[in-house]
Motif scaffolding. Structure first.
Motif, short mmCIF file in Angstrom:
data_model
loop_
_atom_site.label_atom_id
_atom_site.label_comp_id
_atom_site.label_asym_id
_atom_site.label_seq_id
_atom_site.Cartn_x
_atom_site.Cartn_y
_atom_site.Cartn_z
N SER A 165 -8.89 1.89 17.60
CA SER A 165 -8.73 0.45 17.81
C SER A 165 -7.58 0.17 18.78
CB SER A 165 -8.47 -0.24 16.46
OG SER A 165 -7.84 -1.48 16.67
N GLU A 223 -13.50 6.14 6.43
CA GLU A 223 -14.08 5.41 7.58
C GLU A 223 -14.75 6.34 8.59
OE1 GLU A 223 -11.88 2.38 9.50
OE2 GLU A 223 -11.64 1.25 7.64
N VAL A 224 -14.36 7.61 8.60
CA VAL A 224 -14.93 8.49 9.63
C VAL A 224 -16.34 8.92 9.23
CG1 VAL A 224 -12.69 9.33 10.45
CG2 VAL A 224 -13.89 10.62 8.67
N MET A 254 -5.02 -2.10 17.15
CA MET A 254 -4.09 -1.40 16.26
C MET A 254 -3.03 -0.67 17.09
SD MET A 254 -4.59 -1.65 12.98
CE MET A 254 -5.76 -1.74 11.62
N CYS A 269 -3.78 5.81 12.78
CA CYS A 269 -2.42 5.29 12.54
C CYS A 269 -2.39 3.79 12.28
CB CYS A 269 -1.51 5.61 13.72
SG CYS A 269 -2.01 4.80 15.26
N GLY A 270 -3.47 3.07 12.64
CA GLY A 270 -3.46 1.63 12.44
C GLY A 270 -2.23 1.01 13.09
N PRO A 271 -1.53 0.11 12.37
CA PRO A 271 -0.42 -0.62 12.99
C PRO A 271 0.86 0.20 13.21
CG PRO A 271 -0.72 -1.30 10.72
CD PRO A 271 -1.84 -0.35 11.02
N ASP A 328 -5.85 6.43 17.21
CA ASP A 328 -6.72 5.43 16.60
C ASP A 328 -7.77 5.00 17.62
OD1 ASP A 328 -6.03 3.59 13.85
OD2 ASP A 328 -7.55 2.77 15.22
N ASP A 352 -15.11 10.31 15.69
CA ASP A 352 -16.53 10.62 15.42
C ASP A 352 -17.25 11.15 16.66
OD1 ASP A 352 -16.00 9.53 12.96
OD2 ASP A 352 -16.92 7.59 13.44
N ARG A 405 0.84 -1.22 0.00
CA ARG A 405 0.00 0.00 0.00
C ARG A 405 0.87 1.26 0.00
NH1 ARG A 405 -2.75 0.65 4.47
NH2 ARG A 405 -1.61 -0.87 5.71
N TYR A 406 1.98 1.21 0.73
CA TYR A 406 2.88 2.37 0.80
C TYR A 406 4.13 2.03 -0.03
CZ TYR A 406 -0.24 4.10 4.41
OH TYR A 406 -1.34 4.56 5.08
N ASN A 410 -11.88 8.13 19.51
CA ASN A 410 -12.82 7.96 18.40
C ASN A 410 -13.08 9.35 17.81
OD1 ASN A 410 -15.05 7.72 16.73
ND2 ASN A 410 -15.98 6.13 17.99
C1 SAM Z 1 -7.92 1.07 6.82
S1 SAM Z 1 -7.19 1.33 8.39
C2 SAM Z 1 -5.68 2.17 7.91
C3 SAM Z 1 -4.64 2.16 8.97
C4 SAM Z 1 -3.33 2.87 8.62
N1 SAM Z 1 -3.54 4.28 8.38
C5 SAM Z 1 -2.66 2.22 7.44
O1 SAM Z 1 -2.80 2.72 6.31
O2 SAM Z 1 -1.99 1.19 7.64
C6 SAM Z 1 -8.15 2.66 9.07
C7 SAM Z 1 -7.78 3.01 10.50
O3 SAM Z 1 -8.57 4.14 10.92
C8 SAM Z 1 -9.06 3.89 12.23
N2 SAM Z 1 -10.34 4.62 12.38
C9 SAM Z 1 -11.43 4.53 11.58
N3 SAM Z 1 -12.42 5.32 12.03
C10 SAM Z 1 -11.95 5.92 13.15
C11 SAM Z 1 -12.52 6.82 14.09
N4 SAM Z 1 -13.75 7.26 13.95
N5 SAM Z 1 -11.76 7.22 15.14
C12 SAM Z 1 -10.47 6.77 15.27
N6 SAM Z 1 -9.90 5.89 14.43
C13 SAM Z 1 -10.61 5.47 13.38
C14 SAM Z 1 -9.26 2.39 12.29
O4 SAM Z 1 -9.29 1.90 13.61
C15 SAM Z 1 -8.08 1.87 11.49
O5 SAM Z 1 -6.94 1.64 12.29
#
Ligand code: SAM
Length: 217
Positions: free
Chosen positions: A75, A125-126, A78, A51-53, A73, A103, A25-26, A101
């Protein structure tokens, strides 16, 4: 309509898959686009919203000789993965991982404190991209950048093909596409502009993803 674009990021297997697909992806084209848009130089405080992982956060911290890295994040799974990754990066003075969160909560970061902020594959996703990006804007320092990297609308077939490289079936990719690729590159520019960012520029890659940057003046 159910939000099929938002995966269950409490599922550890999914978290591992996201981490494993990071180099795909990157890829080089992403890094070249990022360099072309914002150049090199030191950015003391870097942050990844969604930030995910934590792999991108660790890499940008390294690339910009950051002193502080902040990952945010919702999660916990994550963030646990991000902690493992960032602990290995000994050139950082400090890192902070924040469970939030976007949102439903205020982002608990000092205003005007971040030199480089990033969101990768998170905007779709937001709940409200404009509210979210407006929040991010408040935390960025004057002359700081915000970069959004996203799947964009317009070419489903290229998206489906590229998802096959990370092991996704065609059926799943086609189901996902309208939800993940729901913004065009110019929609993302507009979201950044309406949140206060200026000098917004973008590069599209392979007709299905875009890197968009905005500056806080
Ligand atoms: C598709 S993953 C991408 C993760 C990372 N940015 C990457 O590219 O490897 C989307 C990330 O956004 C986080 N996320 C989505 N909606 C969110 C929200 N409302 N608040 C906080 N984190 C959120 C998810 O938990 C997830 O880790």
């Amino acid at each position: 309509m159910a939000h099929h674009g938002k995966a269950d990021w409490t599922d550890d297997e999914r978290v591992q898959r996201m981490a494993k697909s990071y180099p795909v992806r990157y890829d080089d084209m992403f890094w070249k686009s990022l360099d072309a848009l914002i150049g090199s130089g030191t950015r003391e405080v870097v942050a990844d919203f969604g930030c995910g992982p934590g792999l991108l956060l660790a890499d940008v911290a390294n690339r910009y000789n950051a002193k502080v890295a902040i990952g945010l994040d919702e999660s916990k799974e994550m963030l646990a993965q991000a902690k493992t990754i960032l602990k290995e990066r000994r050139n950082l003075d400090s890192f902070e991982l924040i469970h939030v969160n976007f949102d439903t909560e205020e982002i608990p970061v000092e205003t005007n404190s971040i030199d480089f902020a990033f969101s990768g594959f998170t905007l779709h996703e937001v709940a409200s991209p404009t509210d979210f990006v407006s929040q991010v804007y408040r935390h960025i320092r004057l002359h700081g950048f915000y970069v959004v990297y996203e799947v964009i609308s317009g070419n489903e077939d290229v998206f489906v093909k590229s998802m096959s490289y990370i092991g996704m079936s065609e059926e799943h990719a086609r189901k996902l596409y309208p939800h993940v690729g729901k913004h065009s590159a110019s929609d993302i520019v507009e979201i950044l502009q309406s949140s206060g960012f200026q000098d917004c520029r973008m590069i599209t890659i392979d007709d299905f993803r875009a890197v968009v940057v905005g500056l806080k003046r």
